[in-house]
Design an enzyme around this catalytic site. Structure first.
Site, short mmCIF file in Angstrom:
data_model
loop_
_atom_site.label_atom_id
_atom_site.label_comp_id
_atom_site.label_asym_id
_atom_site.label_seq_id
_atom_site.Cartn_x
_atom_site.Cartn_y
_atom_site.Cartn_z
N CYS A 1 55.27 74.52 -0.95
CA CYS A 1 53.83 74.35 -1.14
C CYS A 1 53.00 75.11 -0.11
O CYS A 1 53.03 76.33 -0.08
CB CYS A 1 53.47 72.87 -1.20
SG CYS A 1 51.85 72.59 -1.99
N LYS B 1 41.39 71.19 -7.05
CA LYS B 1 42.76 70.88 -6.66
C LYS B 1 43.65 70.77 -7.90
O LYS B 1 43.29 70.13 -8.89
CB LYS B 1 42.80 69.57 -5.87
CG LYS B 1 44.17 69.22 -5.33
CD LYS B 1 44.12 67.94 -4.50
CE LYS B 1 45.48 67.61 -3.91
NZ LYS B 1 45.46 66.38 -3.09
N SER C 1 50.48 69.50 -6.01
CA SER C 1 49.36 68.86 -5.32
C SER C 1 48.84 69.88 -4.31
O SER C 1 49.26 69.90 -3.16
CB SER C 1 49.81 67.57 -4.64
OG SER C 1 48.74 66.99 -3.91
N HIS D 1 56.00 70.44 -5.48
CA HIS D 1 56.57 69.39 -4.63
C HIS D 1 57.71 68.69 -5.36
O HIS D 1 57.61 67.50 -5.68
CB HIS D 1 55.50 68.38 -4.25
CG HIS D 1 54.60 68.81 -3.14
ND1 HIS D 1 55.02 68.90 -1.83
CD2 HIS D 1 53.29 69.20 -3.15
CE1 HIS D 1 54.01 69.31 -1.06
NE2 HIS D 1 52.96 69.50 -1.84
N GLU E 1 60.20 67.46 -4.19
CA GLU E 1 60.72 66.38 -3.36
C GLU E 1 59.94 65.08 -3.51
O GLU E 1 60.39 64.02 -3.05
CB GLU E 1 60.71 66.80 -1.88
CG GLU E 1 59.38 66.66 -1.16
CD GLU E 1 58.36 67.76 -1.47
OE1 GLU E 1 57.27 67.75 -0.86
OE2 GLU E 1 58.66 68.64 -2.31
N ARG F 1 44.05 57.35 -2.47
CA ARG F 1 43.48 57.67 -1.15
C ARG F 1 42.17 58.44 -1.31
O ARG F 1 41.17 58.14 -0.65
CB ARG F 1 44.48 58.51 -0.36
CG ARG F 1 43.97 59.02 0.99
CD ARG F 1 44.79 60.22 1.43
NE ARG F 1 44.65 61.34 0.51
CZ ARG F 1 45.49 62.37 0.45
NH1 ARG F 1 46.56 62.40 1.23
NH2 ARG F 1 45.28 63.36 -0.42
#
EC number: 2.3.1.46
Length: 309
Positions: free
Chosen positions: A142, A163, A192, A235, A237, A249
């Site tokens: 990333c 985003k 992300s 991502h 992972e 968040r």
């Protein structure tokens, strides 16, 4: 590969509860083979969570992997206890004279920050230059992909206006490439990021081979022909709940984020998301360890194949 970590690392119990094969340093000497030495430069704020995610993906093959965690940001962490960092992380000066079979550089929440404004940008440059002579193969994830493209190829920062968040479909371009061996023709992976990775930019300004793209034409997985460097812009992972945590968040911070694409069942954030990319992530990291690290690294790490230049 059973990952080899210090007995006291919190990830040991966390991953064993998931039936992940973890070998502590007290048990490892009983196997008379040289473990692969993999260095993880962890740039994420929630370091323990990130450790668990990457160690899970590195654990599922028959050889030992000796994990060393690296930090380069000397500032006090707001998300990780100082005791944890002191006990389980090394500084660059501690390992700069060593060689490693593999290096993983994680992402970081710095998509809207200019490179020169990143507090540890000089240290990032130092590690990447050092890796040319001291690491067999490096995997960038990333934001680290964007940083590496700038440092190694001089490509300016490319930033999206909005985003990219969600679980997106990808397709492989080279079905017989070693890094994509065993991949489905199309597969899902989370993203992300604010960073932008147009495939045309990679082709025009580097000699890297793009192995997989998003349906929108962004480069997802690409690598050098000598296997010394590999890049994954998403991502793989991430846990099932990671994108949800980021979304809520940002909601609490009043940022009015878009609901992550193709993530919550029925696109409803009240529903519990499921990981639809887990097999892809495991296969990607297994292929990297096998074909980009184990198959080309020297048995004696004192005799590295020097320099990417």
């Amino acid at each position: 590969m059973p990952i080899r970590v210090l007995d006291e690392l919190p990830a040991v119990n966390f991953l064993r509860e998931e039936n992940v094969f973890v070998m502590t340093t007290s048990r490892a000497p009983g196997q008379e083979i040289r473990p692969l030495k993999v260095l993880i430069l962890n740039l994420m704020p929630k370091k323990i969570e990130t450790e668990n995610q990457f160690l899970r993906l590195l654990s599922n093959s028959p050889l030992q992997v000796d994990i060393q965690l690296l930090r380069i940001d000397a500032r006090e962490s707001r998300n990780t206890p100082a005791e944890h960092l002191n006990n389980f992380y090394c500084n660059f000066d501690d390992i700069c004279d060593q060689n490693f079979d593999g290096l993983i550089v994680t992402g970081a929440p710095l998509g809207l920050v200019e490179f020169n404004d990143v507090a540890y940008w000089p240290q990032i440059r130092q590690v990447l230059e050092w890796a040319k002579d001291h690491v067999t193969s490096t995997l960038f994830v990333c934001w680290a992909v964007q940083a590496a493209l700038n440092i190694l190829y001089g490509i300016p920062k490319q930033t999206r206006t909005d985003k990219l968040s969600g679980v997106y479909e990808h397709h492989i371009l080279h079905p017989h490439a070693l890094l994509t061996r065993g991949f489905d023709d199309s597969f899902l992976a989370p993203h992300s990021r604010y960073a932008d990775f147009p495939a045309a930019l990679i082709r025009d300004y580097t000699d890297l081979e793009i192995l997989a793209e998003t349906e929108e034409g962004d480069a997802y997985l690409f690598a050098s022909k000598d296997k010394r460097i590999a890049f994954v812009t998403g991502h793989p992972e991430y846990d099932a709940h990671t994108l949800a945590g980021e979304y809520f968040r940002d909601v609490e911070a009043g940022l009015n984020p878009e609901v992550p694409y193709n993530y919550f069942p029925k696109n409803d954030p009240q529903n519990i998301p499921r990981a639809t990319w887990r097999s892809h992530g495991n296969l990607l990291f297994t292929n990297w360890l096998n074909y980009y690290v184990y198959q080309i690294t020297p048995y004696d790490l004192r005799h590295m194949n020097p320099t990417l230049d």
